[in-house]
Design a protein around this motif. Structure first.
Motif, PDB file in Angstrom:
ATOM      1  N   ASP A 107      -9.205  13.776   0.325  1.00 24.56           N
ATOM      2  CA  ASP A 107      -7.769  13.864   0.045  1.00 24.56           C
ATOM      3  C   ASP A 107      -7.261  15.268   0.328  1.00 24.56           C
ATOM      4  O   ASP A 107      -7.260  16.137  -0.558  1.00 24.56           O
ATOM      5  CB  ASP A 107      -7.484  13.517  -1.425  1.00 24.56           C
ATOM      6  CG  ASP A 107      -7.633  12.035  -1.705  1.00 24.56           C
ATOM      7  OD1 ASP A 107      -7.616  11.245  -0.737  1.00 24.56           O
ATOM      8  OD2 ASP A 107      -7.767  11.667  -2.880  1.00 24.56           O
ATOM      9  N   ASP A 108      -6.811  15.507   1.556  1.00 22.29           N
ATOM     10  CA  ASP A 108      -6.209  16.822   1.805  1.00 22.29           C
ATOM     11  C   ASP A 108      -4.804  16.820   1.195  1.00 22.29           C
ATOM     12  O   ASP A 108      -4.310  15.788   0.722  1.00 22.29           O
ATOM     13  CB  ASP A 108      -6.209  17.174   3.295  1.00 22.29           C
ATOM     14  CG  ASP A 108      -5.388  16.222   4.143  1.00 22.29           C
ATOM     15  OD1 ASP A 108      -4.441  15.614   3.607  1.00 22.29           O
ATOM     16  OD2 ASP A 108      -5.686  16.088   5.345  1.00 22.29           O
ATOM     17  N   THR A 154      -6.981   8.664  -3.141  1.00 26.72           N
ATOM     18  CA  THR A 154      -6.119   7.813  -2.311  1.00 26.72           C
ATOM     19  C   THR A 154      -6.847   6.622  -1.686  1.00 26.72           C
ATOM     20  O   THR A 154      -6.210   5.643  -1.325  1.00 26.72           O
ATOM     21  CB  THR A 154      -5.437   8.606  -1.175  1.00 26.72           C
ATOM     22  OG1 THR A 154      -6.424   9.019  -0.242  1.00 26.72           O
ATOM     23  CG2 THR A 154      -4.701   9.822  -1.712  1.00 26.72           C
ATOM     24  N   ALA A 155      -8.178   6.694  -1.542  1.00 26.44           N
ATOM     25  CA  ALA A 155      -8.901   5.578  -0.930  1.00 26.44           C
ATOM     26  C   ALA A 155      -9.234   4.489  -1.950  1.00 26.44           C
ATOM     27  O   ALA A 155     -10.027   3.594  -1.686  1.00 26.44           O
ATOM     28  CB  ALA A 155     -10.182   6.082  -0.256  1.00 26.44           C
ATOM     29  N   LYS A 160      -9.984   0.138   5.574  1.00 25.77           N
ATOM     30  CA  LYS A 160      -9.341   0.729   6.754  1.00 25.77           C
ATOM     31  C   LYS A 160      -8.187  -0.153   7.238  1.00 25.77           C
ATOM     32  O   LYS A 160      -8.272  -0.818   8.275  1.00 25.77           O
ATOM     33  CB  LYS A 160     -10.357   0.950   7.871  1.00 25.77           C
ATOM     34  CG  LYS A 160     -11.431   1.978   7.526  1.00 25.77           C
ATOM     35  CD  LYS A 160     -11.397   3.167   8.461  1.00 25.77           C
ATOM     36  CE  LYS A 160     -12.524   4.151   8.207  1.00 25.77           C
ATOM     37  NZ  LYS A 160     -12.412   4.923   6.976  1.00 25.77           N
ATOM     38  N   LEU A 161      -7.122  -0.124   6.464  1.00 26.42           N
ATOM     39  CA  LEU A 161      -5.918  -0.886   6.829  1.00 26.42           C
ATOM     40  C   LEU A 161      -5.401  -0.426   8.196  1.00 26.42           C
ATOM     41  O   LEU A 161      -5.311   0.770   8.461  1.00 26.42           O
ATOM     42  CB  LEU A 161      -4.826  -0.654   5.780  1.00 26.42           C
ATOM     43  CG  LEU A 161      -5.070  -1.220   4.378  1.00 26.42           C
ATOM     44  CD1 LEU A 161      -4.015  -0.710   3.402  1.00 26.42           C
ATOM     45  CD2 LEU A 161      -5.094  -2.743   4.407  1.00 26.42           C
ATOM     46  N   ALA A 162      -5.077  -1.398   9.055  1.00 31.16           N
ATOM     47  CA  ALA A 162      -4.540  -1.062  10.376  1.00 31.16           C
ATOM     48  C   ALA A 162      -3.097  -0.587  10.260  1.00 31.16           C
ATOM     49  O   ALA A 162      -2.660   0.301  10.985  1.00 31.16           O
ATOM     50  CB  ALA A 162      -4.633  -2.276  11.292  1.00 31.16           C
ATOM     51  N   GLU A 163      -2.364  -1.216   9.335  1.00 30.44           N
ATOM     52  CA  GLU A 163      -0.952  -0.901   9.102  1.00 30.44           C
ATOM     53  C   GLU A 163      -0.748  -0.900   7.593  1.00 30.44           C
ATOM     54  O   GLU A 163      -1.465  -1.600   6.888  1.00 30.44           O
ATOM     55  CB  GLU A 163      -0.064  -2.019   9.694  1.00 30.44           C
ATOM     56  CG  GLU A 163      -0.179  -2.224  11.181  1.00 30.44           C
ATOM     57  CD  GLU A 163       0.742  -1.294  11.942  1.00 30.44           C
ATOM     58  OE1 GLU A 163       1.732  -0.847  11.343  1.00 30.44           O
ATOM     59  OE2 GLU A 163       0.457  -1.006  13.120  1.00 30.44           O
ATOM     60  N   PRO A 164       0.256  -0.175   7.104  1.00 32.63           N
ATOM     61  CA  PRO A 164       0.553  -0.278   5.670  1.00 32.63           C
ATOM     62  C   PRO A 164       0.921  -1.716   5.301  1.00 32.63           C
ATOM     63  O   PRO A 164       1.481  -2.444   6.123  1.00 32.63           O
ATOM     64  CB  PRO A 164       1.759   0.652   5.486  1.00 32.63           C
ATOM     65  CG  PRO A 164       1.757   1.559   6.672  1.00 32.63           C
ATOM     66  CD  PRO A 164       1.132   0.782   7.790  1.00 32.63           C
ATOM     67  N   LEU A 165       0.575  -2.121   4.097  1.00 33.23           N
ATOM     68  CA  LEU A 165       0.959  -3.448   3.604  1.00 33.23           C
ATOM     69  C   LEU A 165       2.376  -3.334   3.057  1.00 33.23           C
ATOM     70  O   LEU A 165       2.624  -2.598   2.104  1.00 33.23           O
ATOM     71  CB  LEU A 165       0.004  -3.903   2.495  1.00 33.23           C
ATOM     72  CG  LEU A 165      -1.472  -4.008   2.877  1.00 33.23           C
ATOM     73  CD1 LEU A 165      -2.316  -4.338   1.648  1.00 33.23           C
ATOM     74  CD2 LEU A 165      -1.669  -5.065   3.958  1.00 33.23           C
ATOM     75  N   SER A 185       0.843  -1.192   0.000  1.00 35.19           N
ATOM     76  CA  SER A 185       0.000   0.000   0.000  1.00 35.19           C
ATOM     77  C   SER A 185       0.877   1.240   0.000  1.00 35.19           C
ATOM     78  O   SER A 185       1.945   1.260   0.618  1.00 35.19           O
ATOM     79  CB  SER A 185      -0.947   0.008   1.206  1.00 35.19           C
ATOM     80  OG  SER A 185      -0.214   0.012   2.412  1.00 35.19           O
ATOM     81  N   ALA A 186       0.407   2.250  -0.713  1.00 27.58           N
ATOM     82  CA  ALA A 186       1.121   3.526  -0.736  1.00 27.58           C
ATOM     83  C   ALA A 186       0.894   4.217   0.598  1.00 27.58           C
ATOM     84  O   ALA A 186      -0.031   3.881   1.342  1.00 27.58           O
ATOM     85  CB  ALA A 186       0.602   4.387  -1.881  1.00 27.58           C
ATOM     86  N   SER A 187       1.733   5.181   0.886  1.00 31.61           N
ATOM     87  CA  SER A 187       1.550   5.960   2.098  1.00 31.61           C
ATOM     88  C   SER A 187       0.156   6.614   2.066  1.00 31.61           C
ATOM     89  O   SER A 187      -0.261   7.120   1.035  1.00 31.61           O
ATOM     90  CB  SER A 187       2.641   7.030   2.112  1.00 31.61           C
ATOM     91  OG  SER A 187       2.394   7.925   3.137  1.00 31.61           O
ATOM     92  N   MET A 188      -0.539   6.572   3.163  1.00 34.60           N
ATOM     93  CA  MET A 188      -1.875   7.163   3.326  1.00 34.60           C
ATOM     94  C   MET A 188      -2.984   6.409   2.581  1.00 34.60           C
ATOM     95  O   MET A 188      -4.125   6.822   2.560  1.00 34.60           O
ATOM     96  CB  MET A 188      -1.930   8.634   2.880  1.00 34.60           C
ATOM     97  CG  MET A 188      -0.899   9.531   3.507  1.00 34.60           C
ATOM     98  SD  MET A 188      -0.934   9.476   5.312  1.00 34.60           S
ATOM     99  CE  MET A 188      -2.161  10.710   5.661  1.00 34.60           C
ATOM    100  N   GLN A 189      -2.634   5.299   1.963  1.00 37.46           N
ATOM    101  CA  GLN A 189      -3.670   4.519   1.276  1.00 37.46           C
ATOM    102  C   GLN A 189      -4.453   3.742   2.318  1.00 37.46           C
ATOM    103  O   GLN A 189      -3.888   2.940   3.052  1.00 37.46           O
ATOM    104  CB  GLN A 189      -3.004   3.577   0.271  1.00 37.46           C
ATOM    105  CG  GLN A 189      -3.976   2.787  -0.587  1.00 37.46           C
ATOM    106  CD  GLN A 189      -3.232   1.854  -1.539  1.00 37.46           C
ATOM    107  OE1 GLN A 189      -2.185   2.197  -2.067  1.00 37.46           O
ATOM    108  NE2 GLN A 189      -3.777   0.671  -1.742  1.00 37.46           N
TER     109      GLN A 189
END
Lengths: 145, 201
Positions: free
Chosen positions: B112-113, B73-74, A113-118, A34-38
């Motif tokens: 997406d801020d 991003t979601a 709602k990923l708990a942690e990045p993959l 997962s990308a950052s903030m994804q």
């Protein structure tokens, strides 16, 4: 006596082969890093059907990974403007002696709602529920692409 | 026997010709979608959250290419797939990789801020631009210039987003030289980027 043992061995082999060829098998399960903030991720796999048709009806994931896992399908909207969107689906058909592909741009397991990045090299453990085959545990490898 | 040998030679010759033609044609044209006339998006500018919201004009720097994507991003499936495939293609360009700049325009600015969008695109492309607008008309006008479409619907179960999932290759004059559909392979992307960078932009 020898002959009998030989026959028994052959029969055992046959029975074994029969059992394994008739079962549903999940292969090549993977999730993209997962990308950052994804916030949401997707898991893909190939489900090879057994002797009888089946349906994938549910999926669950540990809350350590994501809040909830759902079966989703990405599809091109009708109307010809090329818009793609994603909908939950109630089931994915697994044809007898065929395969259902969960792949980018089609069916997939959505992790919400990923708990942690993959992260690359880790795994995501899923429990799939099939109408006939019951529950199947799947370990999906996380990789970049 | 001699006939057979002749036939074999002829057959080999035909195969060689076919292979040559195949190699040649794949180098001589773009695999992506060419629009005629090429849309001009060089008049569009949006705030770049990766650069303190300074206006970013939708055209490439001289002798470079700008690849633009409308996403959010979601997005679990389509956006990461396309951006990861683009990343693979750009990496394979090696020395020319630095001549490809990437910008994402969020179709979901409510969620997406600037910080989120910047962090997202820069985890694919370290110098990626994070373009957004809180003005719905401004975002729509930008999408119209590209021919992109999107829809964000609030439902009981959450937010549903639909969007066109093309990548657009924009040159230094702001023309869309090529666009790629969802599912384009890293091979085809790499080929087209290399072609445009080599043939002059």
């Amino acid at each position: 006596m020898r002959k009998l043992i030989g026959l028994l061995a052959v029969l055992t082999l046959l029975v074994g082969a029969c059992g394994s060829s008739g079962d549903l098998v999940v292969e090549d399960a993977w999730a993209r890093t997962s990308a950052s903030m994804q916030e949401a991720g997707a898991v893909y796999m190939t489900i090879n059907g057994g002797d009888e048709a089946d349906r994938l009806i549910d999926v669950s994931v540990s809350s350590d990974v994501a809040m909830v896992a759902e079966l989703h399908e990405t599809a091109m909207a009708e109307g010809g403007d090329g818009m793609m969107s994603m909908q939950p689906v109630t089931a994915i058909d697994i044809p007898a002696d065929g395969a259902a592909m969960l792949e980018p741009g089609g069916f997939h397991v959505m992790l919400m709602k990923l708990a942690e990045p993959l992260t690359s090299g880790s795994t995501v453990e899923l429990t799939l529920t099939f109408e006939n085959a019951g529950t199947v545990e799947v370990s999906a490898e996380v990789r970049e692409d | 026997m001699r006939r057979l040998a002749l036939r074999l030679v002829a057959g080999l010759f035909a195969v060689a010709l076919a292979l040559g033609a195949c190699g040649g044609s794949s180098l001589d044209s773009l695999t992506g979608i060419l629009r005629d006339p090429a849309p001009d998006v060089g008049g569009v500018a949006l705030a770049d959250a990766s650069n303190a919201d300074a206006p970013f004009t939708l055209k490439a720097a001289p002798d470079e290419l700008l690849v633009v994507y409308f996403g959010y991003t979601a997005c679990p499936d389509v956006c990461p797939t396309t951006l990861a495939d683009l990343r693979s293609a750009v990496r394979r360009l090696e020395d020319d990789a630095s001549r490809v700049d990437v910008a994402i325009i969020t179709v979901d600015p409510d969620r997406d801020d600037g910080e989120r969008l910047t962090s997202y695109i820069q985890s694919f492309f370290p110098g990626g631009h994070a373009l957004r607008s809180d003005d719905a008309d401004e975002l729509q006008a930008a999408a119209d210039a590209f021919g992109a479409a999107y829809e964000v619907v609030q439902t009981d179960e959450g937010v549903e987003v639909g969007h066109t999932a093309y990548l657009y290759g924009v040159d230094e004059s702001g023309l869309i030289r090529v666009q790629w559909s969802f599912g384009v392979t890293p091979d085809d992307l790499e080929h087209d980027l290399a072609y445009l960078l080599r043939e002059g932009i």
